[in-house]
Design a protein around this motif. Structure first.
Motif, PDB file in Angstrom:
ATOM      1  N   GLN A  39       0.828  -1.210   0.000  1.00 28.22           N
ATOM      2  CA  GLN A  39       0.000   0.000   0.000  1.00 28.22           C
ATOM      3  C   GLN A  39       0.864   1.262   0.000  1.00 28.22           C
ATOM      4  N   ASP A  40       2.156   1.111   0.212  1.00 28.91           N
ATOM      5  CA  ASP A  40       3.081   2.241   0.213  1.00 28.91           C
ATOM      6  C   ASP A  40       3.488   2.537  -1.232  1.00 28.91           C
ATOM      7  N   THR A  41       2.711   3.402  -1.888  1.00 30.11           N
ATOM      8  CA  THR A  41       2.941   3.663  -3.309  1.00 30.11           C
ATOM      9  C   THR A  41       4.280   4.350  -3.571  1.00 30.11           C
ATOM     10  N   GLU A  42       4.749   5.168  -2.618  1.00 30.91           N
ATOM     11  CA  GLU A  42       6.047   5.820  -2.813  1.00 30.91           C
ATOM     12  C   GLU A  42       7.169   4.788  -2.837  1.00 30.91           C
ATOM     13  N   SER A  43       7.079   3.791  -1.961  1.00 29.75           N
ATOM     14  CA  SER A  43       8.069   2.707  -1.951  1.00 29.75           C
ATOM     15  C   SER A  43       8.012   1.926  -3.265  1.00 29.75           C
ATOM     16  N   LEU A  44       6.808   1.643  -3.745  1.00 30.64           N
ATOM     17  CA  LEU A  44       6.650   0.907  -4.998  1.00 30.64           C
ATOM     18  C   LEU A  44       7.205   1.698  -6.173  1.00 30.64           C
ATOM     19  N   GLN A  45       7.001   3.016  -6.164  1.00 32.32           N
ATOM     20  CA  GLN A  45       7.523   3.854  -7.239  1.00 32.32           C
ATOM     21  C   GLN A  45       9.051   3.866  -7.239  1.00 32.32           C
ATOM     22  N   ARG A  46       9.635   3.962  -6.047  1.00 28.16           N
ATOM     23  CA  ARG A  46      11.107   3.910  -5.958  1.00 28.16           C
ATOM     24  C   ARG A  46      11.612   2.536  -6.410  1.00 28.16           C
TER      25      ARG A  46
END
Length: 254
Positions: A39-46
């Motif tokens: 659910q951590d989209t910023e982590s997924l984007q990185r």
């Protein structure tokens, strides 16, 4: 007699999975817990950026398409500008451009497709593997891995992590334990008073692991989001009904 044999065979079959688990636990490396949160989209984007910039040069993720990255909060313009290889369309699969024959000649084996690697190996395994490279002059690449012994893959993140060595020590019980020790800091690690600070590097590897977990089942992000909405809706719907039902049930009770 036949009945006893059948019972014995059944007991042995039932015991096999537990025996395998015990063997793996006794002989396999101790894996760190991967801090996974899809659910951590910023982590997924990185993680997506790390994957496309570093991993995709050798490994495909053919079950994933670039336009599915919109599910993790990226726009098509961001994908095209930052993640899409030149000459690739946004609706195409994440396939490596390297020829399989060349890969076989260079690495001795074709690098595996990583679409389902997190589902087959587990997030903890991947997280430990990415952090587990150490210097080994006996290997062709100069690197080995504490999780995957005699690995053929070079350490592509060594400039970030620096250099580790594998040391063998005896614990309080007299058993040998293998430990990794950072001897040369990288751009994302530090050596402070003889102690290693790997927080920033570990975060990057956690992001990459998180992304690999995501691409194993991209629909799980939306499915979980929908699930939360459904649970909230049911809670708002059922709580008043339960209250009025309780009130009606206890109305005549004094």
């Amino acid at each position: 007699m036949k009945s006893k044999i059948r019972h014995l065979i059944a007991a042995m079959v039932l015991a096999l999975p537990f025996a395998g688990t015990a063997l793996a636990a006794g002989e396999g490396p101790k894996l760190p817990k991967a801090p996974i949160d899809i659910q951590d989209t910023e982590s997924l984007q990185r993680g997506a950026q790390i994957f496309t910039n570093y991993c995709l040069s050798c490994h495909s993720a053919s079950a994933m398409r670039y336009n599915r990255l919109t599910d993790i909060g990226l726009t098509e313009e961001q994908i095209k500008a930052n993640l899409l290889p030149e000459g690739t369309k946004i609706g195409e699969q994440m396939n490596v451009a390297m020829n399989k024959k060349d890969a076989q000649a260079w690495f001795g084996a074709t690098p595996p497709d990583l679409s389902l690697i997190a589902r087959s190996r587990g997030a903890d395994y991947l997280y430990g593997y990415l952090r587990g490279f150490y210097r080994d002059p006996s290997r062709p690449t100069g690197w080995n891995n504490a999780v995957f012994d005699k690995v053929g893959m070079p350490h592509i993140f060594w400039e970030w992590q620096g250099e580790q060595v594998l040391k063998t020590e005896k614990n309080a019980e007299g058993h040998e334990e293998h430990k990794l020790e950072l001897i040369k800091a990288g751009s994302l690690t530090k050596l402070e008073n003889g102690k290693a600070n790997t927080v920033e590097f570990d975060k990057r590897m956690a992001d990459l692991t998180n992304f690999l977990v995501y691409i194993g089942e991209p629909a799980q992000v939306k499915r979980q989001q929908i699930g939360y909405v459904v649970l909230m809706f049911l809670s708002l719907l059922l709580l008043p009904l339960a209250y009025f039902l309780k009130k009606e049930y206890w109305r005549d009770v004094h």
